[in-house]
Design a protein around this motif. Structure first.
Motif, PDB file in Angstrom:
ATOM      1  N   MET A 158      -7.676 -31.783  -9.738  1.00  0.00           N
ATOM      2  CA  MET A 158      -7.154 -31.067  -8.572  1.00  0.00           C
ATOM      3  C   MET A 158      -6.038 -30.098  -8.969  1.00  0.00           C
ATOM      4  N   ASN A 159      -5.326 -30.392 -10.045  1.00  0.00           N
ATOM      5  CA  ASN A 159      -4.227 -29.533 -10.488  1.00  0.00           C
ATOM      6  C   ASN A 159      -4.660 -28.486 -11.503  1.00  0.00           C
ATOM      7  N   THR A 160      -5.945 -28.415 -11.822  1.00  0.00           N
ATOM      8  CA  THR A 160      -6.441 -27.457 -12.789  1.00  0.00           C
ATOM      9  C   THR A 160      -6.567 -26.089 -12.137  1.00  0.00           C
ATOM     10  N   ASP A 161      -6.207 -25.067 -12.864  1.00  0.00           N
ATOM     11  CA  ASP A 161      -6.289 -23.695 -12.379  1.00  0.00           C
ATOM     12  C   ASP A 161      -7.752 -23.324 -12.153  1.00  0.00           C
ATOM     13  N   PRO A 162      -8.118 -22.893 -10.948  1.00  0.00           N
ATOM     14  CA  PRO A 162      -9.524 -22.552 -10.689  1.00  0.00           C
ATOM     15  C   PRO A 162     -10.010 -21.369 -11.513  1.00  0.00           C
ATOM     16  N   GLU A 163      -9.104 -20.488 -11.951  1.00  0.00           N
ATOM     17  CA  GLU A 163      -9.497 -19.349 -12.778  1.00  0.00           C
ATOM     18  C   GLU A 163     -10.017 -19.800 -14.142  1.00  0.00           C
ATOM     19  N   ALA A 164      -9.654 -21.014 -14.551  1.00  0.00           N
ATOM     20  CA  ALA A 164     -10.106 -21.514 -15.842  1.00  0.00           C
ATOM     21  C   ALA A 164     -11.609 -21.744 -15.856  1.00  0.00           C
ATOM     22  N   PHE A 165     -12.214 -21.903 -14.689  1.00  0.00           N
ATOM     23  CA  PHE A 165     -13.649 -22.168 -14.605  1.00  0.00           C
ATOM     24  C   PHE A 165     -14.474 -20.892 -14.506  1.00  0.00           C
ATOM     25  N   HIS A 166     -13.831 -19.750 -14.287  1.00  0.00           N
ATOM     26  CA  HIS A 166     -14.545 -18.493 -14.126  1.00  0.00           C
ATOM     27  C   HIS A 166     -14.141 -17.542 -15.251  1.00  0.00           C
ATOM     28  N   PRO A 167     -15.120 -16.902 -15.869  1.00  0.00           N
ATOM     29  CA  PRO A 167     -14.758 -15.921 -16.893  1.00  0.00           C
ATOM     30  C   PRO A 167     -14.052 -14.733 -16.237  1.00  0.00           C
ATOM     31  N   PRO A 168     -13.182 -14.063 -16.971  1.00  0.00           N
ATOM     32  CA  PRO A 168     -12.469 -12.922 -16.385  1.00  0.00           C
ATOM     33  C   PRO A 168     -13.437 -11.781 -16.082  1.00  0.00           C
ATOM     34  N   ARG A 169     -13.117 -11.011 -15.036  1.00  0.00           N
ATOM     35  CA  ARG A 169     -13.912  -9.830 -14.707  1.00  0.00           C
ATOM     36  C   ARG A 169     -13.504  -8.718 -15.668  1.00  0.00           C
ATOM     37  N   LEU A 170     -14.482  -8.118 -16.304  1.00  0.00           N
ATOM     38  CA  LEU A 170     -14.213  -7.068 -17.282  1.00  0.00           C
ATOM     39  C   LEU A 170     -14.579  -5.708 -16.707  1.00  0.00           C
TER      40      LEU A 170
END
Length: 111
Positions: A31-43
């Motif tokens: 629950m405390n994990t950053d949700p952005e860590a699961f999605h690759p960055p938009r390039l």
């Protein structure tokens, strides 16, 4: 025999408490994990950036990407800045690129 039964029930209860504690720890960690860590960055689209840099340095009529060098895999994140090198005639021009918003809108300044 009753002592063995009590001991067995104690071990089962203790095991259940330990498993519940581990499950709670994992749940809190997830629950405390950053949700952005699961999605690759938009390039940014490399070709589109190079075309815009060419237009910024050479003018709107030159739509060639020849002689344009920009960094690869640039993230479409507001505030990111980088430079492209554009060959104009026999001279190089530097185009400073800034990502204006998280949708990938760019601001370019040629010098």
């Amino acid at each position: 025999m009753t002592d063995q039964g009590k001991f067995a029930r104690f071990l089962i209860t203790l095991s259940a408490v330990i498993v519940a504690g581990c499950a709670l720890t994992v749940t809190i960690k997830v629950m405390n994990t950053d949700p952005e860590a699961f999605h690759p960055p938009r390039l940014l689209d490399q070709e589109a950036v190079e075309l815009q840099a060419a237009r910024a340095a050479r003018g709107p009529k030159d739509v060639s990407r020849d002689g344009v060098e920009c960094p690869t895999a640039m993230e479409a994140k507001k505030g990111n800045k980088f430079e492209c090198r554009v060959l104009v005639g026999y001279n190089d021009k530097t185009v400073t690129v800034e990502v204006v918003d998280d949708q990938g809108k760019l601001s370019m300044n040629a010098s």
